[in-house]
Design an enzyme around this catalytic site. Structure first.
Site, PDB file in Angstrom:
ATOM      1  N   SER A 108       1.313  48.013 -25.756  1.00 48.15           N
ATOM      2  CA  SER A 108       0.803  47.817 -27.114  1.00 48.15           C
ATOM      3  C   SER A 108       1.748  48.434 -28.139  1.00 48.15           C
ATOM      4  O   SER A 108       2.363  49.477 -27.875  1.00 48.15           O
ATOM      5  CB  SER A 108      -0.572  48.493 -27.215  1.00 48.15           C
ATOM      6  OG  SER A 108      -0.964  48.630 -28.559  1.00 48.15           O
ATOM      7  N   TYR A 131       2.187  43.942 -33.265  1.00 47.80           N
ATOM      8  CA  TYR A 131       1.359  43.788 -34.464  1.00 47.80           C
ATOM      9  C   TYR A 131       2.292  43.577 -35.636  1.00 47.80           C
ATOM     10  O   TYR A 131       3.344  44.229 -35.716  1.00 47.80           O
ATOM     11  CB  TYR A 131       0.525  45.050 -34.715  1.00 47.80           C
ATOM     12  CG  TYR A 131      -0.727  45.126 -33.906  1.00 47.80           C
ATOM     13  CD1 TYR A 131      -1.655  44.084 -33.909  1.00 47.80           C
ATOM     14  CD2 TYR A 131      -1.020  46.252 -33.142  1.00 47.80           C
ATOM     15  CE1 TYR A 131      -2.819  44.163 -33.161  1.00 47.80           C
ATOM     16  CE2 TYR A 131      -2.179  46.334 -32.397  1.00 47.80           C
ATOM     17  CZ  TYR A 131      -3.074  45.284 -32.409  1.00 47.80           C
ATOM     18  OH  TYR A 131      -4.227  45.353 -31.673  1.00 47.80           O
ATOM     19  N   THR A 157      -0.122  39.438 -31.441  1.00 51.59           N
ATOM     20  CA  THR A 157      -1.576  39.450 -31.647  1.00 51.59           C
ATOM     21  C   THR A 157      -1.909  38.881 -33.025  1.00 51.59           C
ATOM     22  O   THR A 157      -1.360  39.325 -34.034  1.00 51.59           O
ATOM     23  CB  THR A 157      -2.124  40.885 -31.529  1.00 51.59           C
ATOM     24  OG1 THR A 157      -1.850  41.365 -30.214  1.00 51.59           O
ATOM     25  CG2 THR A 157      -3.632  40.919 -31.767  1.00 51.59           C
ATOM     26  N   LYS A 253      -1.728  35.811 -28.852  1.00 54.84           N
ATOM     27  CA  LYS A 253      -2.976  36.428 -28.387  1.00 54.84           C
ATOM     28  C   LYS A 253      -4.026  36.419 -29.495  1.00 54.84           C
ATOM     29  O   LYS A 253      -3.706  36.733 -30.651  1.00 54.84           O
ATOM     30  CB  LYS A 253      -2.680  37.875 -27.953  1.00 54.84           C
ATOM     31  CG  LYS A 253      -3.889  38.688 -27.539  1.00 54.84           C
ATOM     32  CD  LYS A 253      -3.449  40.005 -26.918  1.00 54.84           C
ATOM     33  CE  LYS A 253      -4.613  40.847 -26.448  1.00 54.84           C
ATOM     34  NZ  LYS A 253      -5.325  41.518 -27.514  1.00 54.84           N
ATOM     35  N   HIS A 277     -10.296  39.855 -28.641  1.00 53.44           N
ATOM     36  CA  HIS A 277      -9.887  41.263 -28.690  1.00 53.44           C
ATOM     37  C   HIS A 277     -10.921  42.165 -27.998  1.00 53.44           C
ATOM     38  O   HIS A 277     -11.256  43.253 -28.476  1.00 53.44           O
ATOM     39  CB  HIS A 277      -9.696  41.686 -30.154  1.00 53.44           C
ATOM     40  CG  HIS A 277      -8.580  42.666 -30.364  1.00 53.44           C
ATOM     41  ND1 HIS A 277      -7.357  42.306 -30.848  1.00 53.44           N
ATOM     42  CD2 HIS A 277      -8.501  43.999 -30.151  1.00 53.44           C
ATOM     43  CE1 HIS A 277      -6.577  43.373 -30.929  1.00 53.44           C
ATOM     44  NE2 HIS A 277      -7.248  44.413 -30.497  1.00 53.44           N
TER      45      HIS A 277
END
Ligand code: GLV
Length: 394
Positions: A108, A131, A157, A253, A277
């Site tokens: 992440s 992100y 994402t 995603k 999520h």
């Protein structure tokens, strides 16, 4: 005697005892009423399996590929923020366990161990979840760092431009490292193993961010960081820009609608992850497993469709694959293992799931994971169509 672990719930029970409440709650939360979070799991239970007999079951294989990469089973570790707070050096340990089990690890952006930390401690490429921040330079540098670390896919994402509200995180004052309040200190003093491990590592901040993003010396709070830095203007044009900048395999995603799946196809993604999520963003959205068939119907012959949300067992993996998913992701299930017993616990999660998948395949009369399909399932009438778009724009 060490506990006998036979399923993911066993690891969950140990995890709950060992990890401070603040991080346990972070993992175990969905947004608002948690309806979507609960249904991600409970909708799997609505699907039943067709038992078949007198089929030669010898020589079974769960091996397949996800975006061209060979995997021991159709399972990857999902990107989970703050994994290194669930166990010291958590991302490194989980990545090592994934590597040993032959499945991809996804790091992440909001990890504690940095991209470079994970690369240094692993030998196979991992996937990096991105992100999109307001600071374009910082995003570009993250992409460059992922490339330099040898990451072989970017997981972008799309469902978190702003953070869904999880009540417990606000009440607990979730941060990394944890803020020292009377309540958090009292709770952490009961988590001795966790604390001793944590004292032995330097990795207690958001490793991809602190010291890399301009003016950020200590990005303590996920909520304040996302509110200030995440780019609410993220749109398909920006997705195209990132795809170009990255130039490698791209997984999108957070797709939960067939229209968005078609857009993902148009921008040329290599795969999509049907996801809400983990029920942590739009509470009230349908579960991933319920939306999966419609999205597979819309784009499944042109792009790989993966899914996450509610996968806690090999039976869940089998159901998702039979409904058309090329791969699945586990988030909470591996965090239970990690918090319970570090790398060994993640290895146990993966082994439990692999065995469940293998045995379930056999009892369904299948030897090869590629042969799984809707014929293996009994699905309630209306599983797909019970909820329809409402009104004239539907
Ligand atoms: C971040 O990815 C979160 O869901 O907390």
């Amino acid at each position: 005697m060490p506990p006998v672990i036979t399923n993911v719930d066993d690891l969950h029970a140990i995890y709950r005892r060992r990890v401070p409440k603040m991080f346990y709650d972070y993992c175990q939360s969905g947004s608002w009423t948690e309806q979507t979070y609960r249904e991600n799991e409970s909708d799997f239970d609505l699907i039943r399996l067709r038992q078949r007999v007198a089929v030669d079951m010898e020589g079974r294989s769960t091996a397949t590929t996800m975006i061209g990469r060979e995997v021991a089973m159709p399972v990857a570790l999902a990107p989970v923020g703050l994994t290194g707070m669930q166990h010291a050096d958590g991302e490194i340990l989980a990545a090592k366990a994934a590597e040993a089990a032959g499945v991809p690890f996804t790091l992440s952006t909001m990890s504690i161990c940095s991209i470079e930390d994970v690369a240094e401690h692993t030998t196979k490429p991992f996937w990096f979840q991105l992100y999109v921040m307001r600071d374009e330079d910082f995003v570009d540098r993250l992409i460059e760092r992922a490339r330099a670390a040898g990451c072989d896919a970017l997981v972008l994402t799309l469902d978190l431009q702003i953070l869904g509200q999880r009540h417990k995180d606000l009440k607990n004052g979730l941060s990394a490292p944890p803020k020292l309040t009377p309540a958090s200190v009292a709770n952490m003093m009961t988590k001795i193993g966790w604390g001793l491990n944590m004292l032995q590592t330097k990795r207690r901040f958001f490793g991809n961010i602190v010291g890399h993003a301009k003016g950020v010396e200590n990005a303590a709070s996920l909520a304040s960081w996302t509110n200030e830095q995440f780019d609410p203007r993220l749109d398909w044009e920006k997705v195209r820009r990132i795809k170009e900048k990255w130039g490698g395999k791209l997984i999108l995603k957070g797709i939960l609608d067939a229209e968005d799946a078609r857009m993902a196809l148009q921008v040329g993604a290599d795969a999509i992850i049907v996801s809400n999520h983990g029920g942590r963003q739009l509470d009230g959205a349908l579960s991933s497993i319920r939306m999966l068939p419609e999205i597979v119907d819309a784009v499944g012959d042109k792009i790989e469709v993966h899914m996450d949300g509610g996968v806690r067992s090999g039976q869940d993996v089998l159901k998702a694959v039979a409904l058309g998913a090329r791969g699945t992701y586990i988030g909470r299930a591996f965090i239970y293992g990690l918090g319970a017993m570090g790398q060994k616990g993640v290895a146990q999660t993966l082994e439990v799931i692999r065995k469940e998948l293998d045995t379930t395949m056999a009892l369904c009369g299948e030897k090869d994971v590629h042969d799984l399909g809707p014929h293996n399932l009994l699905v309630p009438k209306g599983f797909r169509g019970e909820w329809e778009p409402h009104g004239r724009n539907g």
